[in-house]
Design a protein around this motif. Structure first.
Motif, short mmCIF file in Angstrom:
data_model
loop_
_atom_site.label_atom_id
_atom_site.label_comp_id
_atom_site.label_asym_id
_atom_site.label_seq_id
_atom_site.Cartn_x
_atom_site.Cartn_y
_atom_site.Cartn_z
N LEU A 114 0.75 -1.16 -0.10
CA LEU A 114 0.12 -0.08 -0.03
C LEU A 114 0.83 1.23 0.01
O LEU A 114 1.57 1.44 0.95
CB LEU A 114 -0.83 -0.13 1.36
CG LEU A 114 -1.71 1.17 1.58
CD1 LEU A 114 -2.63 1.53 0.28
CD2 LEU A 114 -2.37 1.04 2.90
N THR A 167 1.06 5.41 0.00
CA THR A 167 0.21 6.37 0.60
C THR A 167 0.97 7.88 0.33
O THR A 167 2.15 7.92 0.72
CB THR A 167 -0.12 6.38 1.93
OG1 THR A 167 -0.86 5.19 2.28
CG2 THR A 167 -0.83 7.60 2.43
N HIS A 213 -3.54 10.75 -1.60
CA HIS A 213 -3.49 9.97 -2.67
C HIS A 213 -3.17 8.48 -2.08
O HIS A 213 -2.07 8.43 -1.31
CB HIS A 213 -3.24 10.47 -3.72
CG HIS A 213 -3.63 9.72 -5.08
ND1 HIS A 213 -4.95 9.47 -5.33
CD2 HIS A 213 -3.13 8.91 -6.04
CE1 HIS A 213 -5.13 8.70 -6.42
NE2 HIS A 213 -3.85 8.41 -6.75
N ASP A 214 -3.49 7.72 -2.75
CA ASP A 214 -2.77 6.22 -2.47
C ASP A 214 -3.03 5.18 -3.59
O ASP A 214 -3.69 5.53 -4.59
CB ASP A 214 -3.42 5.46 -1.22
CG ASP A 214 -4.80 5.18 -1.10
OD1 ASP A 214 -5.42 5.51 -2.20
OD2 ASP A 214 -5.54 4.93 -0.16
N ASN A 244 -3.74 2.86 -9.23
CA ASN A 244 -4.51 3.92 -8.49
C ASN A 244 -6.01 4.22 -8.84
O ASN A 244 -6.03 4.34 -10.14
CB ASN A 244 -3.52 5.10 -8.18
CG ASN A 244 -3.44 5.95 -9.48
OD1 ASN A 244 -4.16 6.93 -9.52
ND2 ASN A 244 -2.42 5.48 -10.11
N CYS A 298 -10.70 7.63 -4.04
CA CYS A 298 -9.20 6.98 -4.30
C CYS A 298 -9.01 5.98 -3.40
O CYS A 298 -8.42 4.74 -3.66
CB CYS A 298 -8.12 7.88 -4.74
SG CYS A 298 -7.53 9.06 -3.28
N ALA A 299 -9.24 6.46 -2.10
CA ALA A 299 -8.77 5.58 -0.80
C ALA A 299 -9.84 4.54 -0.61
O ALA A 299 -9.49 3.35 -0.66
CB ALA A 299 -8.77 6.42 0.44
N VAL A 325 -9.21 1.60 -3.26
CA VAL A 325 -8.02 0.75 -2.81
C VAL A 325 -8.42 -0.01 -1.67
O VAL A 325 -8.22 -1.20 -1.68
CB VAL A 325 -6.85 1.71 -2.38
CG1 VAL A 325 -5.71 1.12 -1.81
CG2 VAL A 325 -6.26 2.35 -3.60
N ARG A 326 -9.15 0.62 -0.58
CA ARG A 326 -9.63 -0.40 0.62
C ARG A 326 -10.32 -1.36 0.30
O ARG A 326 -10.29 -2.35 0.62
CB ARG A 326 -10.36 0.93 1.64
CG ARG A 326 -10.75 0.40 2.64
CD ARG A 326 -12.01 0.96 3.28
NE ARG A 326 -13.24 1.12 2.28
CZ ARG A 326 -14.14 2.00 2.66
NH1 ARG A 326 -14.03 2.62 3.43
NH2 ARG A 326 -15.23 1.80 1.65
N SER A 382 -11.75 5.88 6.66
CA SER A 382 -10.51 5.51 5.91
C SER A 382 -10.63 5.97 4.39
O SER A 382 -9.87 5.57 3.32
CB SER A 382 -10.33 3.90 5.82
OG SER A 382 -9.75 3.55 6.77
N PRO A 406 -6.69 8.91 2.83
CA PRO A 406 -5.65 7.82 2.53
C PRO A 406 -4.62 7.69 3.81
O PRO A 406 -4.16 6.70 4.19
CB PRO A 406 -4.68 8.54 1.40
CG PRO A 406 -5.89 9.04 0.79
CD PRO A 406 -6.97 9.87 1.65
N GLN A 459 -3.77 4.52 5.87
CA GLN A 459 -2.52 4.11 6.14
C GLN A 459 -2.21 3.77 7.63
O GLN A 459 -1.66 2.74 7.92
CB GLN A 459 -1.59 5.16 5.85
CG GLN A 459 -0.26 5.01 6.25
CD GLN A 459 0.76 6.20 6.29
OE1 GLN A 459 0.37 7.13 5.36
NE2 GLN A 459 1.65 6.30 7.15
#
Length: 403
Positions: free
Chosen positions: A39, A41, A54-55, A71, A153-154, A157-158, A218, A221, A225
């Motif tokens: 991951l 971040t 961002h991540d 991403n 974005c987060a 990813v999550r 969450s 980002p 993290q």
């Protein structure tokens, strides 16, 4: 979220993977046992769309050394009707991918921090995550409807990581309380741009004030993290192990760090409201034309804000702006006062109709105060109550019809 920088490269990578021969070693066709997942971040940037950070999910082939960052949250200003769709709350965002060194070079150059957390996924989980990301990168799958708080974005990813972990990530984070609300996180991260911060606070409705779980919080980002550091997953041998097996700072932050908590706007806005009311009072006595100008400027602004809040609630998909109690403080009724404010410079008293408009506005303000005092989760608009109340009281007093 981030402006579209990698679309050409992303499509090139995707096509390369689809057309690559089985003998070409790459992230796309590497055995799952050779994959390393991390991951990544990125800290907040200076531009307003970069303030939330961002991540990305990094997939690395440990044999060939190829490393790709996947991403979400990319957008394109040149997209047809981008700003109209943005205003309507119908935002079309994209997933992207780039070679890790190319992707991270931008953040290093702009002074944003980069933290890489290697994740202890099993071979099956790493392979499943890689396959899902490749599927998601296809042109027919890469677009999605963006939402600042629940689909950004987060969160993408999550969710991708949670999918690979069979729901274990959500089960743990959803059981833990978050530290702040959507509003508090927004104000904290936007505090370096006070004007925009005030606009966002004014426009957010009660949705932004509900308590969050760590899973919901969450959407930031940097929160995600920190959250994954305390997640534990099965080790494939009947035991448990930390999700994060290694964490390191790839590039240190060189920008101003956001404050740890949201600024308290009550004092500044209360003082601003009292100052405007006092200035109007003095002008009414010593410079009637000045009172007219100040009063009309405030009425124009209050009416304009009211129309914007009403449109956000009724005509857009910005659900975080719906049912905004600030509509009681700033609403289109204010424009009905403009003729009376204009005549006030000559000492002409308002009509009974305007008396009724003023009474309605005062009643709306009282309702806003009562709503704020109700038990349970209510909109945290106390700063705007403290700002608007003295101004409306002063205007009502100076424009009232003599008995």
């Amino acid at each position: 979220m981030t402006p579209l920088r990698h679309i050409t490269l992303a499509l090139f990578i995707a096509m390369s993977w689809l057309l690559a021969s089985p003998t070409h070693a790459s992230v796309a066709n590497a055995p799952a046992a050779n994959l390393e997942i991390a991951l990544v971040t990125y800290g907040p940037g200076e531009t307003y769309w970069e303030r939330f950070g961002h991540d990305a999910l990094q997939v690395r082939d440990t044999v060939s050394g190829e490393s790709v960052n996947f991403n979400y949250g990319e957008f394109d200003f040149d997209q047809e009707n981008f700003f109209l769709n943005f205003a309507r709350g119908r935002m079309n965002y994209m997933m992207g991918a780039a070679f890790s060194d190319i992707d991270e070079s931008y953040y290093i150059e702009t002074g944003r921090s980069i933290t890489r957390q290697r994740l202890a996924l099993t071979t099956a989980q790493a392979g499943a995550l890689r396959d899902f990301l490749l599927w998601n990168l296809r042109p027919e799958n890469r677009h999605y409807g963006y939402d600042y708080y629940i689909d950004n974005c987060a969160t993408r990813v999550r969710d991708a990581l949670n999918r690979a972990l069979g729901g274990a990530l959500k089960a743990q984070l959803a059981a833990r309380p978050g530290g702040m609300t959507y509003r508090q996180q927004t104000l904290r991260l936007m505090s370096n741009q006070p004007a925009l911060m005030l606009v966002l606070d004014l426009g957010l409705g009660p949705y932004a004030d509900h308590p969050l779980t760590l899973w919901q919080e969450s959407f930031i980002p940097m929160v995600f993290q920190r959250a994954v550091e305390n997640v534990r997953i099965g080790d494939g041998k009947g035991g448990w192990q930390p999700l994060v097996s290694d964490s390191r700072i790839v590039s240190a932050n060189r920008l101003d760090t956001p404050p740890a908590s949201a600024p308290d706007l009550r004092g500044p806005l209360a003082l601003a409201g009292l100052a405007i009311a006092a200035l109007m009072l003095l002008a009414r006595r010593f410079w009637p034309t000045g009172f007219t100008l100040l009063g009309m400027l405030y009425a124009l602004a209050a009416g304009f804000v009211g129309w914007v809040l009403l449109v956000l609630w009724t005509l857009t998909a910005h659900h975080s702006a719906w049912a905004n109690a600030n509509l009681l403080l700033f609403n289109p009724l204010a424009w009905l006062l403009l003729p009376s404010l204009w005549r006030a410079r000559r000492g002409i008293t308002p009509s009974r109709f305007i008396d009724g408009v003023i009474a309605m506005q005062l009643l709306a303000t009282i309702v806003a105060v009562v709503l704020h005092l109700l038990p349970g989760v209510v909109q945290q608009n106390q700063p705007w109550l403290l700002f608007a109340l003295p101004i409306w009281l002063m205007l009502a007093w100076r424009l009232r019809r003599p008995v």
